[in-house]
Design an enzyme around this catalytic site. Structure first.
Site, PDB file in Angstrom:
ATOM      1  N   GLY A  20     -88.443  17.268 -82.919  1.00 19.66           N
ATOM      2  CA  GLY A  20     -88.224  17.713 -84.306  1.00 19.66           C
ATOM      3  C   GLY A  20     -89.286  18.735 -84.684  1.00 19.66           C
ATOM      4  O   GLY A  20     -90.469  18.510 -84.456  1.00 19.66           O
ATOM      5  N   ARG A  81     -84.183  18.863 -78.613  1.00 22.51           N
ATOM      6  CA  ARG A  81     -84.345  17.680 -77.766  1.00 22.51           C
ATOM      7  C   ARG A  81     -83.358  17.834 -76.625  1.00 22.51           C
ATOM      8  O   ARG A  81     -82.155  17.929 -76.866  1.00 22.51           O
ATOM      9  CB  ARG A  81     -84.053  16.401 -78.573  1.00 22.51           C
ATOM     10  N   ASP A 112     -93.790  12.072 -78.755  1.00 20.87           N
ATOM     11  CA  ASP A 112     -93.730  11.230 -77.558  1.00 20.87           C
ATOM     12  C   ASP A 112     -92.751  11.737 -76.494  1.00 20.87           C
ATOM     13  O   ASP A 112     -93.082  11.791 -75.312  1.00 20.87           O
ATOM     14  CB  ASP A 112     -93.289   9.805 -77.950  1.00 20.87           C
ATOM     15  N   THR A 135     -95.381  16.459 -85.499  1.00 19.88           N
ATOM     16  CA  THR A 135     -94.233  15.743 -86.069  1.00 19.88           C
ATOM     17  C   THR A 135     -94.598  15.330 -87.494  1.00 19.88           C
ATOM     18  O   THR A 135     -95.755  14.980 -87.754  1.00 19.88           O
ATOM     19  CB  THR A 135     -93.831  14.478 -85.264  1.00 19.88           C
ATOM     20  N   ASP A 137     -93.760  12.694 -88.804  1.00 24.57           N
ATOM     21  CA  ASP A 137     -93.785  11.228 -88.895  1.00 24.57           C
ATOM     22  C   ASP A 137     -95.187  10.628 -88.786  1.00 24.57           C
ATOM     23  O   ASP A 137     -95.403   9.479 -89.155  1.00 24.57           O
ATOM     24  CB  ASP A 137     -92.910  10.618 -87.800  1.00 24.57           C
ATOM     25  N   ASP A 139     -96.620   9.540 -86.193  1.00 21.49           N
ATOM     26  CA  ASP A 139     -96.409   8.263 -85.501  1.00 21.49           C
ATOM     27  C   ASP A 139     -96.801   8.297 -84.018  1.00 21.49           C
ATOM     28  O   ASP A 139     -96.282   7.516 -83.225  1.00 21.49           O
ATOM     29  CB  ASP A 139     -94.925   7.855 -85.626  1.00 21.49           C
ATOM     30  N   ARG A 181     -88.717   7.775 -89.282  1.00 24.08           N
ATOM     31  CA  ARG A 181     -88.184   6.880 -88.244  1.00 24.08           C
ATOM     32  C   ARG A 181     -88.704   5.460 -88.388  1.00 24.08           C
ATOM     33  O   ARG A 181     -88.557   4.878 -89.447  1.00 24.08           O
ATOM     34  CB  ARG A 181     -88.547   7.425 -86.861  1.00 24.08           C
TER      35      ARG A 181
HETATM   36  O1  F6P Z   1     -89.176  12.887 -85.818  1.00 24.19           O
HETATM   37  C1  F6P Z   1     -89.021  13.735 -86.895  1.00 24.19           C
HETATM   38  C2  F6P Z   1     -87.785  13.402 -87.682  1.00 24.19           C
HETATM   39  O2  F6P Z   1     -87.661  14.308 -88.761  1.00 24.19           O
HETATM   40  C3  F6P Z   1     -87.698  11.963 -88.185  1.00 24.19           C
HETATM   41  O3  F6P Z   1     -88.460  11.725 -89.334  1.00 24.19           O
HETATM   42  C4  F6P Z   1     -86.210  11.808 -88.389  1.00 24.19           C
HETATM   43  O4  F6P Z   1     -85.813  10.465 -88.274  1.00 24.19           O
HETATM   44  C5  F6P Z   1     -85.647  12.608 -87.261  1.00 24.19           C
HETATM   45  O5  F6P Z   1     -86.631  13.558 -86.877  1.00 24.19           O
HETATM   46  C6  F6P Z   1     -84.385  13.343 -87.604  1.00 24.19           C
HETATM   47  O6  F6P Z   1     -83.901  13.897 -86.442  1.00 24.19           O
HETATM   48  P1  F6P Z   1     -82.776  15.026 -86.403  1.00 24.19           P
HETATM   49  O7  F6P Z   1     -83.384  16.298 -86.887  1.00 24.19           O
HETATM   50  O8  F6P Z   1     -82.374  15.063 -84.985  1.00 24.19           O
HETATM   51  O9  F6P Z   1     -81.690  14.559 -87.343  1.00 24.19           O
END
Ligand code: F6P
Length: 332
Positions: A20, A81, A112, A135, A137, A139, A181
């Protein structure tokens, strides 16, 4: 006048951003390119994270290519990803390609999943890797801070301030859902800074009947109410919580505001720009010192290099309830 060091003349680094995107990634890219150039490296990059490597499309990054990007959100290298990169045969092709191009080092900005890919590539004979944690998050195990977190929490707090205006004027009660998340860092900081009445995190859940009881408590005489809900493993869960609360507390009207990807965009804060600039430079110096399979990190206010987190370990989570408890005192 600055003295230019040329100790790594012509050694090639490749930089990518993966997972992300987060605000501040551009400041990290800029720092890697310019610090790398200062120390005599040649820097290459690819678009779309590991997908760009799979497609074997890499290009040079000169100091002028990163001009004017420090204040921009997202990542100029784009991100993504890649499921394809999980396959050994795909990585074998990437490794052979990087060898042909004489790329010796990889700097990967992300979380990660990004480090898992980089570790596999290095273990299978690919470039030596250093990661930069990016990120919203916050995390990642091993660092107290990840690039993008500060911008995201400021964006969310701005949103809550606006929602407070309408809640206070209309008497509507709001559930505001943050990203994050499985980790409640964003929700807690945003809730505390936004003066939320309640904060729901994956680590310290509150049952709906308990929440309903607290909302109905006789001493609660407030006109407005904001519940910050961390998305947890089911983004959009605030809608279900709102429905359940309505059944238990029918005299109140609830509205839901899912902040979603708004939190991922926007011009990075000063903190994110500075952290990213320091970490980008650290990554270059780490490679020069012979380090690999580690990431730039911040611990107790100090910058350091930490080994990549255990790929099988869960993400970093809130370790205690202190801020949630403080919030419940301050929000009464
Ligand atoms: O990991 C970053 C993040 O924005 C999270 O907070 C969220 O759950 C996820 O990515 C959303 O992913 P995507 O952009 O694939 O919908």
């Amino acid at each position: 006048m600055a003295i230019r060091k040329q100790s790594h003349t012509h050694q090639k680094i490749l930089i990518l951003s993966s997972g992300g995107d987060s605000p501040g990634m551009n400041a990290a890219i800029r720092a890697v390119v310019r610090s790398g150039n200062y120390h005599g490296f040649e820097t290459y990059a690819c678009h779309d994270g590991y997908q760009g490597l799979i497609e074997q499309e890499i290009f040079t990054m000169n100091p002028s290519d990163v001009a004017g990007c420090i204040q921009r959100g997202g990542t100029i290298l784009r991100s993504g990803r890649s499921k394809e990169f999980h396959k050994k045969e795909t990585r074998d092709k990437v490794r052979a390609f990087l060898k042909r191009k004489n790329v010796e080092y990889l700097i990967a900005i992300g979380g990660d999943g990004t480090y898992r890919g980089a570790t596999l590539l290095q273990d299978e004979g690919g470039p030596k890797t250093i990661g930069i944690p990016g990120t919203i998050d916050n995390d990642i195990v091993g660092t107290d801070y990840t690039i993008g977190y500060d911008t995201a929490r400021n964006t969310a707090v701005n949103a809550i301030d606006k929602i407070r205006d309408t809640s206070a004027s209309s008497g509507l009660y709001f559930l505001v859902e943050t990203m994050g998340r499985h980790s409640g860092f964003l929700a807690v900081d945003v809730g505390l800074a936004g003066g939320a009445e309640f904060i729901l995190t994956p680590e310290f859940p509150i049952t709906i009947p308990t929440l309903a009881k607290r909302i109905m408590a006789p001493k609660r005489k407030k006109q407005s109410l904001i519940i910050v809900v961390s998305e947890s493993d089911s983004p959009g869960r605030s809608f279900h919580i709102a429905q359940a609360l309505k059944l238990l507390t029918p005299k109140f009207d609830y509205r839901v505001c899912v902040l979603g990807h708004i939190q991922r965009g926007g011009s990075p804060t000063t903190m994110d720009r500075i952290t990213a600039s320091i970490m980008g430079d650290m990554a270059i110096k780490g490679l020069m010192a012979g380090k690999s399979k580690c990431m730039t990190a911040m611990q107790s206010g100090k910058y350091l290099l930490m080994p990549f987190p255990d790929p099988n370990a869960p993400s970093r989570c809130l370790g205690n309830e202190d801020l949630i408890k403080l919030n419940s005192v301050l929000a009464t």
